[in-house]
Design a protein around this motif. Structure first.
Motif, PDB file in Angstrom:
ATOM      1  N   ARG A  14      13.967  71.008  23.220  1.00  0.00           N
ATOM      2  CA  ARG A  14      14.714  71.013  21.963  1.00  0.00           C
ATOM      3  C   ARG A  14      14.218  72.097  21.001  1.00  0.00           C
ATOM      4  O   ARG A  14      14.726  72.190  19.876  1.00  0.00           O
ATOM      5  CB  ARG A  14      14.625  69.639  21.299  1.00  0.00           C
ATOM      6  CG  ARG A  14      15.344  68.551  22.089  1.00  0.00           C
ATOM      7  CD  ARG A  14      15.510  67.289  21.285  1.00  0.00           C
ATOM      8  NE  ARG A  14      16.270  66.280  22.007  1.00  0.00           N
ATOM      9  CZ  ARG A  14      16.619  65.096  21.514  1.00  0.00           C
ATOM     10  NH1 ARG A  14      16.255  64.780  20.274  1.00  0.00           N
ATOM     11  NH2 ARG A  14      17.302  64.226  22.237  1.00  0.00           N
ATOM     12  N   SER A  15      13.259  72.869  21.451  1.00  0.00           N
ATOM     13  CA  SER A  15      12.856  74.021  20.638  1.00  0.00           C
ATOM     14  C   SER A  15      14.019  75.004  20.571  1.00  0.00           C
ATOM     15  O   SER A  15      14.799  75.120  21.518  1.00  0.00           O
ATOM     16  CB  SER A  15      11.632  74.705  21.244  1.00  0.00           C
ATOM     17  OG  SER A  15      10.522  73.841  21.276  1.00  0.00           O
ATOM     18  N   GLN A  16      14.118  75.717  19.479  1.00  0.00           N
ATOM     19  CA  GLN A  16      15.183  76.707  19.334  1.00  0.00           C
ATOM     20  C   GLN A  16      14.593  78.096  19.546  1.00  0.00           C
ATOM     21  O   GLN A  16      13.775  78.564  18.758  1.00  0.00           O
ATOM     22  CB  GLN A  16      15.832  76.599  17.949  1.00  0.00           C
ATOM     23  CG  GLN A  16      16.646  75.330  17.780  1.00  0.00           C
ATOM     24  CD  GLN A  16      17.578  75.388  16.584  1.00  0.00           C
ATOM     25  OE1 GLN A  16      17.367  76.144  15.651  1.00  0.00           O
ATOM     26  NE2 GLN A  16      18.632  74.580  16.617  1.00  0.00           N
ATOM     27  N   LEU A  17      15.004  78.721  20.651  1.00  0.00           N
ATOM     28  CA  LEU A  17      14.579  80.088  20.946  1.00  0.00           C
ATOM     29  C   LEU A  17      15.664  81.056  20.509  1.00  0.00           C
ATOM     30  O   LEU A  17      16.845  80.707  20.445  1.00  0.00           O
ATOM     31  CB  LEU A  17      14.297  80.247  22.438  1.00  0.00           C
ATOM     32  CG  LEU A  17      13.228  79.339  23.055  1.00  0.00           C
ATOM     33  CD1 LEU A  17      12.977  79.745  24.499  1.00  0.00           C
ATOM     34  CD2 LEU A  17      11.936  79.360  22.258  1.00  0.00           C
ATOM     35  N   GLU A  18      15.272  82.279  20.254  1.00  0.00           N
ATOM     36  CA  GLU A  18      16.211  83.290  19.782  1.00  0.00           C
ATOM     37  C   GLU A  18      16.928  84.010  20.916  1.00  0.00           C
ATOM     38  O   GLU A  18      17.776  84.850  20.669  1.00  0.00           O
ATOM     39  CB  GLU A  18      15.471  84.307  18.907  1.00  0.00           C
ATOM     40  CG  GLU A  18      15.021  83.766  17.566  1.00  0.00           C
ATOM     41  CD  GLU A  18      16.190  83.342  16.684  1.00  0.00           C
ATOM     42  OE1 GLU A  18      17.261  83.982  16.759  1.00  0.00           O
ATOM     43  OE2 GLU A  18      16.043  82.353  15.940  1.00  0.00           O
ATOM     44  N   GLY A  19      16.577  83.693  22.161  1.00  0.00           N
ATOM     45  CA  GLY A  19      17.220  84.380  23.275  1.00  0.00           C
ATOM     46  C   GLY A  19      17.447  83.468  24.467  1.00  0.00           C
ATOM     47  O   GLY A  19      16.805  82.426  24.611  1.00  0.00           O
ATOM     48  N   TRP A  20      18.390  83.849  25.329  1.00  0.00           N
ATOM     49  CA  TRP A  20      18.626  83.178  26.600  1.00  0.00           C
ATOM     50  C   TRP A  20      19.303  84.179  27.517  1.00  0.00           C
ATOM     51  O   TRP A  20      19.910  85.157  27.062  1.00  0.00           O
ATOM     52  CB  TRP A  20      19.466  81.916  26.422  1.00  0.00           C
ATOM     53  CG  TRP A  20      20.905  82.152  26.039  1.00  0.00           C
ATOM     54  CD1 TRP A  20      21.976  82.229  26.873  1.00  0.00           C
ATOM     55  CD2 TRP A  20      21.419  82.365  24.725  1.00  0.00           C
ATOM     56  NE1 TRP A  20      23.125  82.462  26.167  1.00  0.00           N
ATOM     57  CE2 TRP A  20      22.824  82.544  24.845  1.00  0.00           C
ATOM     58  CE3 TRP A  20      20.854  82.396  23.453  1.00  0.00           C
ATOM     59  CZ2 TRP A  20      23.638  82.777  23.741  1.00  0.00           C
ATOM     60  CZ3 TRP A  20      21.666  82.618  22.371  1.00  0.00           C
ATOM     61  CH2 TRP A  20      23.054  82.799  22.519  1.00  0.00           C
ATOM     62  N   VAL A  21      19.179  83.962  28.826  1.00  0.00           N
ATOM     63  CA  VAL A  21      19.722  84.922  29.795  1.00  0.00           C
ATOM     64  C   VAL A  21      20.655  84.175  30.753  1.00  0.00           C
ATOM     65  O   VAL A  21      20.272  83.192  31.378  1.00  0.00           O
ATOM     66  CB  VAL A  21      18.600  85.600  30.603  1.00  0.00           C
ATOM     67  CG1 VAL A  21      19.201  86.676  31.516  1.00  0.00           C
ATOM     68  CG2 VAL A  21      17.563  86.218  29.667  1.00  0.00           C
ATOM     69  N   CYS A  22      21.888  84.694  30.857  1.00  0.00           N
ATOM     70  CA  CYS A  22      22.882  84.151  31.789  1.00  0.00           C
ATOM     71  C   CYS A  22      23.027  85.097  32.975  1.00  0.00           C
ATOM     72  O   CYS A  22      22.767  86.304  32.866  1.00  0.00           O
ATOM     73  CB  CYS A  22      24.247  83.996  31.126  1.00  0.00           C
ATOM     74  SG  CYS A  22      24.255  83.048  29.586  1.00  0.00           S
ATOM     75  N   GLN A  23      23.467  84.546  34.107  1.00  0.00           N
ATOM     76  CA  GLN A  23      23.709  85.370  35.281  1.00  0.00           C
ATOM     77  C   GLN A  23      24.987  84.945  35.968  1.00  0.00           C
ATOM     78  O   GLN A  23      25.411  83.787  35.890  1.00  0.00           O
ATOM     79  CB  GLN A  23      22.550  85.251  36.267  1.00  0.00           C
ATOM     80  CG  GLN A  23      22.473  83.883  36.926  1.00  0.00           C
ATOM     81  CD  GLN A  23      21.385  83.793  37.976  1.00  0.00           C
ATOM     82  OE1 GLN A  23      20.396  84.503  37.925  1.00  0.00           O
ATOM     83  NE2 GLN A  23      21.570  82.911  38.951  1.00  0.00           N
ATOM     84  N   GLN A  24      25.627  85.893  36.623  1.00  0.00           N
ATOM     85  CA  GLN A  24      26.755  85.644  37.506  1.00  0.00           C
ATOM     86  C   GLN A  24      26.800  86.741  38.543  1.00  0.00           C
ATOM     87  O   GLN A  24      26.171  87.801  38.381  1.00  0.00           O
ATOM     88  CB  GLN A  24      28.082  85.580  36.723  1.00  0.00           C
ATOM     89  CG  GLN A  24      28.445  86.861  36.036  1.00  0.00           C
ATOM     90  CD  GLN A  24      29.787  86.804  35.344  1.00  0.00           C
ATOM     91  OE1 GLN A  24      30.493  87.785  35.272  1.00  0.00           O
ATOM     92  NE2 GLN A  24      30.162  85.636  34.809  1.00  0.00           N
ATOM     93  N   LEU A  25      27.519  86.516  39.621  1.00  0.00           N
ATOM     94  CA  LEU A  25      27.621  87.530  40.666  1.00  0.00           C
ATOM     95  C   LEU A  25      28.467  88.705  40.206  1.00  0.00           C
ATOM     96  O   LEU A  25      29.473  88.518  39.514  1.00  0.00           O
ATOM     97  CB  LEU A  25      28.223  86.919  41.935  1.00  0.00           C
ATOM     98  CG  LEU A  25      27.371  85.864  42.651  1.00  0.00           C
ATOM     99  CD1 LEU A  25      28.193  85.238  43.786  1.00  0.00           C
ATOM    100  CD2 LEU A  25      26.099  86.482  43.199  1.00  0.00           C
ATOM    101  N   ALA A  26      28.056  89.891  40.598  1.00  0.00           N
ATOM    102  CA  ALA A  26      28.885  91.068  40.323  1.00  0.00           C
ATOM    103  C   ALA A  26      30.134  91.013  41.202  1.00  0.00           C
ATOM    104  O   ALA A  26      30.137  90.387  42.265  1.00  0.00           O
ATOM    105  CB  ALA A  26      28.096  92.334  40.602  1.00  0.00           C
TER     106      ALA A  26
END
Length: 232
Positions: A218-230
């Motif tokens: 539940r901490s709030q971070l300033e970033g996140w990374v998403c991925q999907q196939l090209a």
């Protein structure tokens, strides 16, 4: 002046009447006591039936709750399996395209391509679950990391502490990737994961180094990374 015999007779009659009245009162009292005992027994029986009915209804409620939970878990498991199967099919399709000479490195705008995958580096205060849904809205998942090369790429582009898809929410200490891929690479900071505070079940990349740390979900971070196939 009344005769002594008459007086004695009258007193005897009065005594007999009083005795008769006392006997009648005792009989009435006994009958009343029996009625009270019967009412008390009926009340006790009613309370017992109410208690049994309450337990029965509570049992039905618990069974219904368990059934709903089981149904929800089954649907979620089926959905997760379907998503993984669709991703495997997509991977196989890409491999087939590449084998036929296609170039598969096309990513949506603002996404970055690396080794046949597209990455989106989100910014803004988010809890882990919010970051997960943010990726889902982009038809993607929180990133899974499987090699030093991929980690180096992510470290170069993720300038802030960022959420990833690694978590041990189901079983403490058993970290798994959201996309179901194997945990075949790790980059934990020394001494991590340590579950220092209860609820440190979600993995973040430290922005300055890219090393991993288990963090409070539940901490709030300033970033996140998403991925999907090209795409090809």
């Amino acid at each position: 002046m009344e005769e002594p015999t008459y007086v004695v007779s009258q007193v005897s009659k009065d005594l007999e009447r009083h005795k008769s009245e006392q006997m009648a009162q005792k009989s009435e009292a006994a009958q009343l006591l029996k009625k009270i005992e019967k009412i008390q027994a009926e009340q006790k029986s009613i309370k017992s039936h109410e208690s049994e009915l309450t337990r029965y209804l509570e049992g039905l409620g618990a069974d219904l709750s368990n059934l709903k939970s089981q149904s929800l878990n089954e649907r979620r498991a089926a959905s997760d399996s379907l998503e993984r199967l669709q991703e495997e099919v997509a991977k196989l399709w890409i491999e087939l395209k590449i084998a036929n000479g296609s170039v598969c490195n096309t990513c949506p705008e603002k996404w970055i391509n690396f080794q046949r995958k597209c990455y989106y580096f989100g910014e803004g205060a988010q809890m882990w679950i919010q970051a997960k849904y943010a990726c889902n809205d982009l038809h993607a998942q929180l990133v899974s990391i499987h090699s030093p090369e991929e980690q180096d790429f992510l470290s170069r582009h993720a300038k802030k502490d960022s959420w990833t898809g690694l978590q041990d929410l189901d079983v403490e200490g058993e970290f798994i990737w959201l996309d179901g891929s194997p945990v075949d690479y790790s980059n934990w900071r020394p001494g991590e994961p340590n579950n220092q505070d209860p609820g440190e079940n979600c993995m973040m990349m430290v922005g300055s180094s890219g090393q991993w740390n288990d963090a409070f979900c539940r901490s709030q971070l300033e970033g996140w990374v998403c991925q999907q196939l090209a795409t090809c």
